[in-house]
Design a protein around this motif. Structure first.
Motif, PDB file in Angstrom:
ATOM      1  N   VAL A 158       0.842  -1.203   0.000  1.00  0.00           N
ATOM      2  CA  VAL A 158       0.000   0.000   0.000  1.00  0.00           C
ATOM      3  C   VAL A 158       0.875   1.249   0.000  1.00  0.00           C
ATOM      4  CG1 VAL A 158      -1.585   1.371   1.423  1.00  0.00           C
ATOM      5  CG2 VAL A 158      -2.028  -1.059   1.066  1.00  0.00           C
ATOM      6  N   ALA A 159       1.890   1.275   0.870  1.00  0.00           N
ATOM      7  CA  ALA A 159       2.743   2.463   0.968  1.00  0.00           C
ATOM      8  C   ALA A 159       3.510   2.705  -0.326  1.00  0.00           C
ATOM      9  CB  ALA A 159       3.713   2.310   2.135  1.00  0.00           C
ATOM     10  N   GLN A 160       3.959   1.638  -0.985  1.00  0.00           N
ATOM     11  CA  GLN A 160       4.699   1.811  -2.233  1.00  0.00           C
ATOM     12  C   GLN A 160       3.825   2.355  -3.358  1.00  0.00           C
ATOM     13  OE1 GLN A 160       6.340  -2.138  -2.672  1.00  0.00           O
ATOM     14  NE2 GLN A 160       8.289  -1.531  -1.744  1.00  0.00           N
ATOM     15  N   SER A 161       2.525   2.207  -3.229  1.00  0.00           N
ATOM     16  CA  SER A 161       1.623   2.707  -4.269  1.00  0.00           C
ATOM     17  C   SER A 161       1.220   4.165  -4.031  1.00  0.00           C
ATOM     18  CB  SER A 161       0.372   1.830  -4.350  1.00  0.00           C
ATOM     19  OG  SER A 161      -0.451   2.033  -3.212  1.00  0.00           O
ATOM     20  N   CYS A 162       1.694   4.767  -2.955  1.00  0.00           N
ATOM     21  CA  CYS A 162       1.320   6.149  -2.612  1.00  0.00           C
ATOM     22  C   CYS A 162       2.429   7.133  -2.987  1.00  0.00           C
ATOM     23  CB  CYS A 162       1.067   6.273  -1.108  1.00  0.00           C
ATOM     24  SG  CYS A 162      -0.243   5.214  -0.482  1.00  0.00           S
ATOM     25  N   HIS A 163       2.032   8.350  -3.244  1.00  0.00           N
ATOM     26  CA  HIS A 163       3.012   9.425  -3.457  1.00  0.00           C
ATOM     27  C   HIS A 163       3.561   9.832  -2.101  1.00  0.00           C
ATOM     28  CE1 HIS A 163       4.607  13.410  -4.431  1.00  0.00           C
ATOM     29  NE2 HIS A 163       4.754  12.901  -5.662  1.00  0.00           N
ATOM     30  N   TRP A 164       4.844  10.135  -2.053  1.00  0.00           N
ATOM     31  CA  TRP A 164       5.480  10.419  -0.763  1.00  0.00           C
ATOM     32  C   TRP A 164       4.871  11.611  -0.047  1.00  0.00           C
ATOM     33  CZ3 TRP A 164       7.745  15.090   0.139  1.00  0.00           C
ATOM     34  CH2 TRP A 164       8.048  15.875  -0.968  1.00  0.00           C
ATOM     35  N   SER A 165       4.390  12.601  -0.777  1.00  0.00           N
ATOM     36  CA  SER A 165       3.875  13.810  -0.125  1.00  0.00           C
ATOM     37  C   SER A 165       2.502  13.613   0.514  1.00  0.00           C
ATOM     38  CB  SER A 165       3.822  14.970  -1.122  1.00  0.00           C
ATOM     39  OG  SER A 165       2.890  14.685  -2.147  1.00  0.00           O
ATOM     40  N   THR A 166       1.773  12.581   0.084  1.00  0.00           N
ATOM     41  CA  THR A 166       0.441  12.329   0.667  1.00  0.00           C
ATOM     42  C   THR A 166       0.337  10.901   1.206  1.00  0.00           C
ATOM     43  OG1 THR A 166      -0.408  11.626  -1.494  1.00  0.00           O
ATOM     44  CG2 THR A 166      -0.687  13.961  -0.894  1.00  0.00           C
ATOM     45  N   MET A 167       1.493  10.344   1.571  1.00  0.00           N
ATOM     46  CA  MET A 167       1.509   8.930   1.942  1.00  0.00           C
ATOM     47  C   MET A 167       0.611   8.621   3.137  1.00  0.00           C
ATOM     48  SD  MET A 167       4.513   6.278   2.883  1.00  0.00           S
ATOM     49  CE  MET A 167       5.348   6.526   1.354  1.00  0.00           C
ATOM     50  N   ALA A 168       0.690   9.388   4.222  1.00  0.00           N
ATOM     51  CA  ALA A 168      -0.062   9.046   5.429  1.00  0.00           C
ATOM     52  C   ALA A 168      -1.570   8.963   5.181  1.00  0.00           C
ATOM     53  CB  ALA A 168       0.268  10.019   6.552  1.00  0.00           C
ATOM     54  N   PRO A 169      -2.212  10.015   4.675  1.00  0.00           N
ATOM     55  CA  PRO A 169      -3.666   9.902   4.485  1.00  0.00           C
ATOM     56  C   PRO A 169      -4.055   8.911   3.374  1.00  0.00           C
ATOM     57  CG  PRO A 169      -2.886  12.037   3.702  1.00  0.00           C
ATOM     58  CD  PRO A 169      -1.728  11.373   4.375  1.00  0.00           C
ATOM     59  N   THR A 170      -3.274   8.887   2.304  1.00  0.00           N
ATOM     60  CA  THR A 170      -3.596   7.981   1.199  1.00  0.00           C
ATOM     61  C   THR A 170      -3.446   6.521   1.634  1.00  0.00           C
ATOM     62  OG1 THR A 170      -2.794   9.644  -0.347  1.00  0.00           O
ATOM     63  CG2 THR A 170      -3.097   7.431  -1.212  1.00  0.00           C
ATOM     64  N   ALA A 171      -2.378   6.226   2.354  1.00  0.00           N
ATOM     65  CA  ALA A 171      -2.159   4.853   2.822  1.00  0.00           C
ATOM     66  C   ALA A 171      -3.277   4.423   3.767  1.00  0.00           C
ATOM     67  CB  ALA A 171      -0.802   4.739   3.509  1.00  0.00           C
ATOM     68  N   MET A 172      -3.733   5.338   4.627  1.00  0.00           N
ATOM     69  CA  MET A 172      -4.803   4.989   5.558  1.00  0.00           C
ATOM     70  C   MET A 172      -6.094   4.663   4.804  1.00  0.00           C
ATOM     71  SD  MET A 172      -5.752   4.411   8.608  1.00  0.00           S
ATOM     72  CE  MET A 172      -4.495   5.078   9.645  1.00  0.00           C
ATOM     73  N   VAL A 173      -6.429   5.457   3.836  1.00  0.00           N
ATOM     74  CA  VAL A 173      -7.653   5.224   3.054  1.00  0.00           C
ATOM     75  C   VAL A 173      -7.526   3.912   2.272  1.00  0.00           C
ATOM     76  CG1 VAL A 173      -9.026   6.056   1.101  1.00  0.00           C
ATOM     77  CG2 VAL A 173      -8.331   7.650   2.900  1.00  0.00           C
ATOM     78  N   LYS A 174      -6.386   3.704   1.616  1.00  0.00           N
ATOM     79  CA  LYS A 174      -6.189   2.464   0.859  1.00  0.00           C
ATOM     80  C   LYS A 174      -6.238   1.246   1.783  1.00  0.00           C
ATOM     81  CE  LYS A 174      -3.718   4.128  -3.181  1.00  0.00           C
ATOM     82  NZ  LYS A 174      -2.532   3.938  -4.025  1.00  0.00           N
ATOM     83  N   TRP A 175      -5.657   1.357   2.961  1.00  0.00           N
ATOM     84  CA  TRP A 175      -5.679   0.230   3.893  1.00  0.00           C
ATOM     85  C   TRP A 175      -7.110  -0.049   4.348  1.00  0.00           C
ATOM     86  CZ3 TRP A 175      -7.126  -0.413   9.012  1.00  0.00           C
ATOM     87  CH2 TRP A 175      -6.846  -1.676   9.522  1.00  0.00           C
ATOM     88  N   LEU A 176      -7.871   0.981   4.636  1.00  0.00           N
ATOM     89  CA  LEU A 176      -9.260   0.788   5.044  1.00  0.00           C
ATOM     90  C   LEU A 176     -10.076   0.115   3.939  1.00  0.00           C
ATOM     91  CD1 LEU A 176      -9.949   4.155   6.901  1.00  0.00           C
ATOM     92  CD2 LEU A 176      -9.913   1.873   7.915  1.00  0.00           C
ATOM     93  N   VAL A 177      -9.866   0.536   2.703  1.00  0.00           N
ATOM     94  CA  VAL A 177     -10.549  -0.091   1.572  1.00  0.00           C
ATOM     95  C   VAL A 177     -10.138  -1.561   1.460  1.00  0.00           C
ATOM     96  CG1 VAL A 177     -10.736  -0.105  -0.955  1.00  0.00           C
ATOM     97  CG2 VAL A 177     -10.924   2.047   0.299  1.00  0.00           C
ATOM     98  N   MET A 178      -8.842  -1.816   1.599  1.00  0.00           N
ATOM     99  CA  MET A 178      -8.343  -3.175   1.486  1.00  0.00           C
ATOM    100  C   MET A 178      -8.870  -4.051   2.628  1.00  0.00           C
ATOM    101  SD  MET A 178      -4.372  -4.455   1.450  1.00  0.00           S
ATOM    102  CE  MET A 178      -4.141  -4.110   3.183  1.00  0.00           C
ATOM    103  N   ALA A 179      -8.898  -3.508   3.833  1.00  0.00           N
ATOM    104  CA  ALA A 179      -9.302  -4.291   5.014  1.00  0.00           C
ATOM    105  C   ALA A 179     -10.806  -4.537   5.086  1.00  0.00           C
ATOM    106  CB  ALA A 179      -8.834  -3.585   6.288  1.00  0.00           C
ATOM    107  N   PHE A 180     -11.584  -3.553   4.610  1.00  0.00           N
ATOM    108  CA  PHE A 180     -13.034  -3.687   4.754  1.00  0.00           C
ATOM    109  C   PHE A 180     -13.715  -3.770   3.408  1.00  0.00           C
ATOM    110  CE2 PHE A 180     -11.466  -1.536   8.554  1.00  0.00           C
ATOM    111  CZ  PHE A 180     -11.889  -2.437   9.515  1.00  0.00           C
TER     112      PHE A 180
END
Length: 180
Positions: A158-180
């Protein structure tokens, strides 16, 4: 090899979520050190297969390491949450023997200039698991961290698919989508 692995799974009644298959991509080479790339549970269940291959193609030391690993898994599979006296006595010997054989194999390959047996921290951690953790905490089968390691792998993807400048919020949203 995959047919032989499938047959061994059937004989031993191995049931894992996704049957593991050996491919060229499974053999990862990092700085020319070979590494088997697979899930931890799959690696655990492939130990008897490694023993059969070692008996057919490799030397006594590798066969002995595979035998010790298979004995380790058989021993903990036969135990409940807390180990009996026999298991508590045998595990430290298994850990020391396996670590010693692995160190000999690593030293010999280093002496020959081969990058085949890399000593890693996991070899040392296995020794600790056998010598004192299993004795004091209980059967490792009841506290494997397969799910935790799988989550870390997913989070890396998930983190590797995010842009470094928006990694924290983007990774959280992607993880939530992946998990649920």
């Amino acid at each position: 090899l995959n047919d032989a692995l499938r047959d061994l799974y059937n004989i031993n009644k191995v049931t894992i979520m996704t049957p593991w298959k050996l491919t060229h991509e499974c053999i990862k080479t990092s700085k020319s050190w070979p590494k088997l790339k697979c899930k931890a549970a799959a690696a655990r269940h492939v130990a008897p297969f490694a023993l059969e291959l070692a008996r057919q193609h490799l030397d006594r030391r590798v066969i002995a390491m595979c035998q010790l690993l298979c004995e380790f898994y058989a021993l903990i599979d036969a135990q409940g949450m807390f180990l009996d006296a026999v298991a508590k006595e045998r595990l430290p010997m298994l850990g020391r023997s396996l670590r010693g054989l692995y160190a000999q194999q690593a030293n010999e390959s280093f002496r020959l200039g081969q990058r085949t047996w890399k000593t890693t921290p996991k070899v040392h951690l296995f020794l600790h698991l056998c010598e004192w953790q299993a004795h004091s905490v209980g059967n490792p089968r009841f506290y494997w961290v397969y799910a935790d390691e799988d989550l870390v792998g997913s989070m890396i993807e998930v983190a590797q698919s995010c842009h470094w400048s928006t990694m924290a919020p983007t990774a959280m949203v992607k993880w939530l989508v992946m998990a649920f």
